[in-house]
Design a protein around this motif. Structure first.
Motif, PDB file in Angstrom:
ATOM      1  N   SER A 215      14.527   2.374 -20.119  1.00 45.71           N
ATOM      2  CA  SER A 215      14.855   1.806 -21.509  1.00 45.71           C
ATOM      3  C   SER A 215      13.568   1.230 -21.976  1.00 45.71           C
ATOM      4  O   SER A 215      12.530   0.819 -21.177  1.00 45.71           O
ATOM      5  N   VAL A 216      13.540   0.855 -23.380  1.00 48.66           N
ATOM      6  CA  VAL A 216      12.375   0.032 -23.757  1.00 48.66           C
ATOM      7  C   VAL A 216      11.977  -1.343 -23.131  1.00 48.66           C
ATOM      8  O   VAL A 216      10.629  -1.372 -22.690  1.00 48.66           O
ATOM      9  N   PRO A 217      13.018  -2.072 -22.902  1.00 54.09           N
ATOM     10  CA  PRO A 217      12.599  -3.382 -21.935  1.00 54.09           C
ATOM     11  C   PRO A 217      12.133  -2.964 -20.647  1.00 54.09           C
ATOM     12  O   PRO A 217      11.125  -3.658 -20.267  1.00 54.09           O
ATOM     13  N   GLU A 218      12.729  -1.951 -20.010  1.00 56.49           N
ATOM     14  CA  GLU A 218      12.278  -1.641 -18.609  1.00 56.49           C
ATOM     15  C   GLU A 218      10.627  -0.918 -18.796  1.00 56.49           C
ATOM     16  O   GLU A 218       9.753  -1.302 -17.950  1.00 56.49           O
ATOM     17  N   MET A 222       7.269  -2.616 -16.973  1.00 54.03           N
ATOM     18  CA  MET A 222       6.328  -1.530 -16.113  1.00 54.03           C
ATOM     19  C   MET A 222       5.062  -1.427 -16.880  1.00 54.03           C
ATOM     20  O   MET A 222       3.821  -1.386 -16.239  1.00 54.03           O
ATOM     21  N   ASP A 223       4.872  -1.185 -18.027  1.00 56.35           N
ATOM     22  CA  ASP A 223       3.824  -1.230 -18.901  1.00 56.35           C
ATOM     23  C   ASP A 223       2.848  -2.338 -18.537  1.00 56.35           C
ATOM     24  O   ASP A 223       1.573  -2.246 -18.427  1.00 56.35           O
ATOM     25  N   PRO A 237       7.367   7.163 -21.146  1.00 58.97           N
ATOM     26  CA  PRO A 237       7.981   6.093 -20.564  1.00 58.97           C
ATOM     27  C   PRO A 237       9.411   5.830 -21.089  1.00 58.97           C
ATOM     28  O   PRO A 237      10.079   5.175 -20.350  1.00 58.97           O
ATOM     29  N   ILE A 238       9.773   6.398 -21.934  1.00 55.62           N
ATOM     30  CA  ILE A 238      10.982   6.050 -22.801  1.00 55.62           C
ATOM     31  C   ILE A 238      12.048   7.095 -22.505  1.00 55.62           C
ATOM     32  O   ILE A 238      11.595   8.215 -22.979  1.00 55.62           O
ATOM     33  N   PHE A 239      13.336   6.811 -22.425  1.00 60.35           N
ATOM     34  CA  PHE A 239      14.252   7.852 -22.767  1.00 60.35           C
ATOM     35  C   PHE A 239      15.031   7.284 -23.800  1.00 60.35           C
ATOM     36  O   PHE A 239      15.609   6.021 -23.752  1.00 60.35           O
ATOM     37  N   ASN A 255      -1.627  -2.013 -23.626  1.00 57.55           N
ATOM     38  CA  ASN A 255      -1.949  -2.141 -21.991  1.00 57.55           C
ATOM     39  C   ASN A 255      -2.404  -0.574 -21.676  1.00 57.55           C
ATOM     40  O   ASN A 255      -3.062  -0.439 -20.695  1.00 57.55           O
ATOM     41  N   ASN A 256      -1.713   0.481 -22.348  1.00 59.03           N
ATOM     42  CA  ASN A 256      -2.167   1.741 -21.829  1.00 59.03           C
ATOM     43  C   ASN A 256      -2.087   2.759 -23.104  1.00 59.03           C
ATOM     44  O   ASN A 256      -1.227   2.324 -24.209  1.00 59.03           O
ATOM     45  N   ARG A 257      -2.652   3.774 -23.167  1.00 54.19           N
ATOM     46  CA  ARG A 257      -2.844   4.772 -23.987  1.00 54.19           C
ATOM     47  C   ARG A 257      -1.480   5.761 -23.795  1.00 54.19           C
ATOM     48  O   ARG A 257      -1.426   5.756 -22.793  1.00 54.19           O
TER      49      ARG A 257
END
Length: 382
Positions: A215-218, A222-223, A237-239, A255-257
């Motif tokens: 999910s977006v919060p998850e 992790m990001d 990263p998103i579903f 944080n990440n591309r």
């Protein structure tokens, strides 16, 4: 050249390509060895095998074009879709009318999905038509789409998911020792990711594809946690994968591309991603996103939009070859993805196996290589 001469020249090209007289879909399931977990599957019985869903088009002038649709888990339903809904439409068409055939298929089948199996099938036909066009011109595909910027392309080892620190570290080390300088992970736990990054050190850059688990919060959590690992990119990263607002929220952290796009169906999906501010790196798949024709449109859009174009490629037949040609025709020459597995047999007799982390662009006509029909028949799914 006057109008009459141009018309005769155009007719000559059409005559060389001919009309599509025969069309066939062939499903091949290729077993492989891997220390990773059993590959993702749509069944309750996953196994280490990958589909190669081939489309073979033959013209009345004797030219044969090969295409590939994205497929997994011996997908006989997709094969049936291609055989019953797609191939009958292309019989009798002029093979060099690639854009017109693609539009005819997309417009006529729009109610059956702009993303997913129908588009996978259309992608396969498009690839096969480009193979025919290049064979008719007696040139490699790369020459028809602008010519090569390089004679070979750098390949990155796209690892499977291992689920253990020991497994991912061993695979990372093996890939580096074989000459790969770019390695993509598919593990989703911090421990495995960090261990692979540590193992690679300064010897290879590490990318991470997590296949839409969070999910977006998850994803945001992790990001932040992996920010210090300095990954080359974070992929999907998103579903669900078309949650472009959610993807944009992750990208906004800096944080990440962010890379995405293998689950897109057309140029318009990438326009939507760009409008949402969701991606740094666009990853269309030639066997899922409309074939060679659509990827060329997407590459032009990316160049105009300051988005990096790095096609996704988790396939091993004509789609891999088409991606190799497309990458070589880009000024930036994107990295070529190849899943890091060893097949029981090779569809092209080893011609598409990277050497020292690089793969030469074929110089034969069309895609450059023909499938080994003995291997096709050996692993053909009835």
């Amino acid at each position: 050249m006057n109008v009459a001469q141009r018309t005769r020249a155009d007719l000559g090209v059409a005559s060389a390509a001919g009309r599509i007289a025969k069309a066939e879909c062939i499903l091949v399931s290729m077993p492989f060895d891997s220390a990773g977990l059993p590959v993702w599957s749509f069944t309750s019985d996953p196994k280490n095998a990958f589909d190669v869903m081939l489309v073979r088009l033959e013209t009345d002038t004797g030219l044969v074009g090969w295409g590939e649709a994205f497929s997994r888990a011996e997908d006989v339903s997709l094969r049936s879709l291609i055989e019953t809904r797609i191939l009958p439409i292309v019989i009798g068409e002029e093979a060099n009318a690639i854009s017109r055939i693609k539009h005819k298929l997309e417009f006529g089948l729009q109610n059956f999905g702009r993303v997913g199996p129908t588009m996978y099938a259309i992608s396969a036909v498009d690839i096969a038509l480009w193979d025919i066009a290049a064979k008719a011109a007696r040139r490699p595909l790369v020459d028809l789409i602008g010519g090569p910027f390089a004679p070979e392309v750098e390949v990155y080892a796209s690892l499977l998911r291992y689920g253990s620190v020991d497994g991912v570290v061993k695979a990372t080390r093996r890939a580096i020792d074989e000459g790969y300088r770019y390695v993509k992970l598919h593990d989703i736990r911090y421990e495995e990711i960090a261990a692979a990054v540590e193992e690679a050190g300064d010897e290879a850059a590490i990318m991470l594809d997590v296949n839409c688990p969070w999910s977006v919060p998850e994803a945001l959590a992790m990001d932040a946690r992996i920010a210090g690992l300095k990954l080359k990119w974070l992929e999907e990263p998103i579903f669900p994968p078309d949650d472009y607002r959610g993807l944009a929220r992750v990208r906004a952290t800096g944080n990440n591309r962010i890379a995405a796009g293998e689950n897109a169906g057309s140029l318009r999906d990438f326009v939507a991603m760009a409008d949402a501010g969701a991606i740094d790196i666009a990853q269309p798949d030639v066997a899922k996103t409309g074939g060679v024709t659509e990827l060329l449109k997407i590459s032009a859009f990316c160049e105009a939009s300051a988005i990096e174009f790095v096609p996704h490629c988790a396939i091993f037949g004509p789609g891999l070859l088409a991606t190799l040609h497309i990458n070589a025709a880009q000024r930036s020459v994107p990295l070529l993805e190849r899943l890091y597995i060893d097949f029981e047999a090779d569809l092209y007799a080893g011609a598409t196996l990277p050497r020292g982390g690089r793969l030469a662009v074929p110089r034969g006509a069309g895609l450059g290589f023909e499938p080994d029909m003995a291997i096709v028949e050996r692993f053909r799914v009835a």
